[in-house]
Write a protein that holds these residues in place. Structure first.
Motif, PDB file in Angstrom:
ATOM      1  N   GLN A  14      -0.962 -38.544 -12.531  1.00 34.65           N
ATOM      2  CA  GLN A  14       0.201 -38.187 -11.710  1.00 34.65           C
ATOM      3  C   GLN A  14      -0.250 -37.344 -10.507  1.00 34.65           C
ATOM      4  O   GLN A  14       0.476 -37.227  -9.515  1.00 34.65           O
ATOM      5  CB  GLN A  14       1.215 -37.387 -12.533  1.00 34.65           C
ATOM      6  CG  GLN A  14       1.678 -38.048 -13.817  1.00 34.65           C
ATOM      7  CD  GLN A  14       2.526 -39.273 -13.586  1.00 34.65           C
ATOM      8  OE1 GLN A  14       3.138 -39.428 -12.536  1.00 34.65           O
ATOM      9  NE2 GLN A  14       2.580 -40.157 -14.568  1.00 34.65           N
ATOM     10  N   LYS A  16      -2.901 -36.529  -7.402  1.00 39.16           N
ATOM     11  CA  LYS A  16      -3.795 -37.273  -6.513  1.00 39.16           C
ATOM     12  C   LYS A  16      -5.267 -36.935  -6.748  1.00 39.16           C
ATOM     13  O   LYS A  16      -6.129 -37.830  -6.735  1.00 39.16           O
ATOM     14  CB  LYS A  16      -3.427 -37.006  -5.055  1.00 39.16           C
ATOM     15  CG  LYS A  16      -4.262 -37.820  -4.066  1.00 39.16           C
ATOM     16  CD  LYS A  16      -3.832 -37.594  -2.637  1.00 39.16           C
ATOM     17  CE  LYS A  16      -4.669 -38.435  -1.680  1.00 39.16           C
ATOM     18  NZ  LYS A  16      -4.260 -38.249  -0.272  1.00 39.16           N
ATOM     19  N   LYS A  17      -5.567 -35.669  -6.963  1.00 39.01           N
ATOM     20  CA  LYS A  17      -6.957 -35.248  -7.175  1.00 39.01           C
ATOM     21  C   LYS A  17      -7.612 -36.057  -8.283  1.00 39.01           C
ATOM     22  O   LYS A  17      -8.748 -36.534  -8.138  1.00 39.01           O
ATOM     23  CB  LYS A  17      -6.990 -33.760  -7.518  1.00 39.01           C
ATOM     24  CG  LYS A  17      -8.351 -33.242  -7.948  1.00 39.01           C
ATOM     25  CD  LYS A  17      -8.264 -31.800  -8.423  1.00 39.01           C
ATOM     26  CE  LYS A  17      -9.600 -31.337  -8.993  1.00 39.01           C
ATOM     27  NZ  LYS A  17      -9.540 -29.934  -9.488  1.00 39.01           N
ATOM     28  N   ARG A  19      -6.463 -38.948  -9.571  1.00 42.82           N
ATOM     29  CA  ARG A  19      -6.480 -40.381  -9.221  1.00 42.82           C
ATOM     30  C   ARG A  19      -7.725 -40.714  -8.417  1.00 42.82           C
ATOM     31  O   ARG A  19      -8.376 -41.731  -8.642  1.00 42.82           O
ATOM     32  CB  ARG A  19      -5.219 -40.765  -8.429  1.00 42.82           C
ATOM     33  CG  ARG A  19      -3.944 -40.769  -9.224  1.00 42.82           C
ATOM     34  CD  ARG A  19      -2.840 -41.533  -8.504  1.00 42.82           C
ATOM     35  NE  ARG A  19      -2.435 -40.941  -7.239  1.00 42.82           N
ATOM     36  CZ  ARG A  19      -1.503 -40.017  -7.098  1.00 42.82           C
ATOM     37  NH1 ARG A  19      -0.891 -39.526  -8.161  1.00 42.82           N
ATOM     38  NH2 ARG A  19      -1.166 -39.548  -5.902  1.00 42.82           N
ATOM     39  N   VAL A  20      -8.043 -39.852  -7.474  1.00 46.33           N
ATOM     40  CA  VAL A  20      -9.227 -40.070  -6.634  1.00 46.33           C
ATOM     41  C   VAL A  20     -10.496 -39.986  -7.474  1.00 46.33           C
ATOM     42  O   VAL A  20     -11.413 -40.810  -7.326  1.00 46.33           O
ATOM     43  CB  VAL A  20      -9.267 -39.048  -5.473  1.00 46.33           C
ATOM     44  CG1 VAL A  20     -10.586 -39.158  -4.709  1.00 46.33           C
ATOM     45  CG2 VAL A  20      -8.083 -39.271  -4.529  1.00 46.33           C
ATOM     46  N   PHE A  25      -4.789 -45.522 -11.140  1.00 48.43           N
ATOM     47  CA  PHE A  25      -3.412 -45.110 -10.905  1.00 48.43           C
ATOM     48  C   PHE A  25      -2.521 -45.672 -12.002  1.00 48.43           C
ATOM     49  O   PHE A  25      -2.930 -46.544 -12.766  1.00 48.43           O
ATOM     50  CB  PHE A  25      -2.920 -45.567  -9.527  1.00 48.43           C
ATOM     51  CG  PHE A  25      -2.769 -47.061  -9.364  1.00 48.43           C
ATOM     52  CD1 PHE A  25      -1.509 -47.654  -9.375  1.00 48.43           C
ATOM     53  CD2 PHE A  25      -3.876 -47.876  -9.175  1.00 48.43           C
ATOM     54  CE1 PHE A  25      -1.357 -49.023  -9.222  1.00 48.43           C
ATOM     55  CE2 PHE A  25      -3.733 -49.253  -9.018  1.00 48.43           C
ATOM     56  CZ  PHE A  25      -2.476 -49.828  -9.051  1.00 48.43           C
ATOM     57  N   PRO A 115       7.136 -40.078  -0.442  1.00 47.62           N
ATOM     58  CA  PRO A 115       6.656 -41.212  -1.240  1.00 47.62           C
ATOM     59  C   PRO A 115       7.717 -42.283  -1.473  1.00 47.62           C
ATOM     60  O   PRO A 115       7.421 -43.475  -1.441  1.00 47.62           O
ATOM     61  CB  PRO A 115       6.232 -40.558  -2.566  1.00 47.62           C
ATOM     62  CG  PRO A 115       5.968 -39.135  -2.229  1.00 47.62           C
ATOM     63  CD  PRO A 115       6.953 -38.793  -1.163  1.00 47.62           C
ATOM     64  N   ASP A 141       0.455 -40.987  -0.255  1.00 48.07           N
ATOM     65  CA  ASP A 141      -0.566 -41.760  -0.962  1.00 48.07           C
ATOM     66  C   ASP A 141       0.040 -43.033  -1.557  1.00 48.07           C
ATOM     67  O   ASP A 141       1.018 -42.976  -2.300  1.00 48.07           O
ATOM     68  CB  ASP A 141      -1.163 -40.893  -2.065  1.00 48.07           C
ATOM     69  CG  ASP A 141      -2.162 -41.628  -2.939  1.00 48.07           C
ATOM     70  OD1 ASP A 141      -2.724 -42.643  -2.488  1.00 48.07           O
ATOM     71  OD2 ASP A 141      -2.373 -41.195  -4.088  1.00 48.07           O
ATOM     72  N   TYR A 143      -0.865 -44.743  -3.937  1.00 51.93           N
ATOM     73  CA  TYR A 143      -0.930 -44.781  -5.392  1.00 51.93           C
ATOM     74  C   TYR A 143      -0.113 -43.679  -6.069  1.00 51.93           C
ATOM     75  O   TYR A 143      -0.178 -43.514  -7.289  1.00 51.93           O
ATOM     76  CB  TYR A 143      -2.387 -44.721  -5.846  1.00 51.93           C
ATOM     77  CG  TYR A 143      -3.169 -45.941  -5.403  1.00 51.93           C
ATOM     78  CD1 TYR A 143      -2.948 -47.175  -6.002  1.00 51.93           C
ATOM     79  CD2 TYR A 143      -4.105 -45.862  -4.372  1.00 51.93           C
ATOM     80  CE1 TYR A 143      -3.649 -48.304  -5.588  1.00 51.93           C
ATOM     81  CE2 TYR A 143      -4.813 -46.989  -3.960  1.00 51.93           C
ATOM     82  CZ  TYR A 143      -4.573 -48.210  -4.569  1.00 51.93           C
ATOM     83  OH  TYR A 143      -5.270 -49.326  -4.161  1.00 51.93           O
ATOM     84  N   ASN A 144       0.641 -42.937  -5.280  1.00 54.43           N
ATOM     85  CA  ASN A 144       1.572 -41.963  -5.845  1.00 54.43           C
ATOM     86  C   ASN A 144       2.579 -42.706  -6.730  1.00 54.43           C
ATOM     87  O   ASN A 144       3.103 -43.743  -6.331  1.00 54.43           O
ATOM     88  CB  ASN A 144       2.302 -41.250  -4.693  1.00 54.43           C
ATOM     89  CG  ASN A 144       3.266 -40.182  -5.167  1.00 54.43           C
ATOM     90  OD1 ASN A 144       4.202 -40.439  -5.921  1.00 54.43           O
ATOM     91  ND2 ASN A 144       3.063 -38.974  -4.693  1.00 54.43           N
TER      92      ASN A 144
END
Length: 247
Positions: A14, A16-17, A19-20, A25, A115, A141, A143-144
């Protein structure tokens, strides 16, 4: 039953940090997950109720890790309370440069921060046959989870490329249309065969840096007393007029 470790991993996506870091995702809900299963995204894991697994097992390849869970467990993994059927984890795609065909239109989003707005814009782009979006690096983002959810599966068919818009637009060879409050009436615009449509920030509109590259300013005529249009709504109006003008 899903393990604590896998539950923690899914919930971490959930943010972003993470996910990267993981290059993964989350996709929630039956409709979006079924779209995902038909797409070219690599699916890593699928957590679903036994009923969902049984009904759609023919759509799942053998490489997907499948975990059965209760409705309560599935709901607890995601960010949307309405999802009680299935949640999936998929690999992100690489951020690849967009190269438009000679007769293709692309959509440019300049600092779209919300988003939900971006997800709806992706869905609208898909409806009107726009396959590529070029986004500023400050935009929400892709992928959010809210972007994915708001796109209603259209994230599977619309590609997005994050880049410096000034660098990208400085190299473009087609007409660049930008939405402003004081432009040519969009109902009267004769759109070229190919080009770019720029949609600006929800509050500030198109930035001064990007405005420099706009060839034609267009606007949506106002008939009532509303102060402004939502960025996604404006996108729909412009793309509808684009498609009508090209019939």
């Amino acid at each position: 039953m899903i393990s604590k470790a896998k539950s923690k991993f899914i919930k971490s996506l959930q943010v972003k940090k993470y996910r990267v870091e993981e290059q993964c995702f989350v996709v929630e809900g039956a409709k979006s997950v079924l779209e995902l299963l038909r797409s070219d995204f690599e699916i890593v894991m699928l957590v679903a109720t036994p009923e969902f697994m049984l009904k759609y097992k023919h759509k799942m390849n053998s490489q997907i890790e499948r975990i059965e869970a209760s409705e309560k467990e599935v709901a607890g993994l995601g960010s949307f309370q309405s999802n009680e059927d299935v949640i999936a984890v998929a690999r992100m795609k690489t951020n690849q440069t967009v190269r438009l065909e000679f007769d293709e239109y692309g959509l440019v989003v300049d600092d779209i921060r919300d988003p939900g707005n971006l997800g709806t814009i992706i869905r609208i782009a898909d409806w009107y046959g726009i396959q590529h979006i070029i986004a500023s690096e400050q935009s929400a983002d892709f992928y959010n989870p809210k972007v994915i959810s708001s796109s209603m599966g259209s994230f599977c068919r619309v590609n997005i490329f994050y880049t410096s818009l000034t660098a990208y637009l400085s190299k473009r060879k087609t007409t660049c249309y930008g939405t402003f409050l004081n432009g040519q009436n969009v109902h009267q615009v004769n759109f070229e065969t190919a080009g770019l449509i720029v949609i600006g920030n929800e509050a500030r509109g198109i930035s001064a840096e990007v405005e420099h590259f706009i060839d034609q300013r267009i606007s949506i005529p106002k008939f009532g007393r509303a102060e402004s249009l939502n960025a996604a709504m404006a996108t729909a109006v412009v793309l509808d007029n684009l498609r009508r003008s090209k019939k």
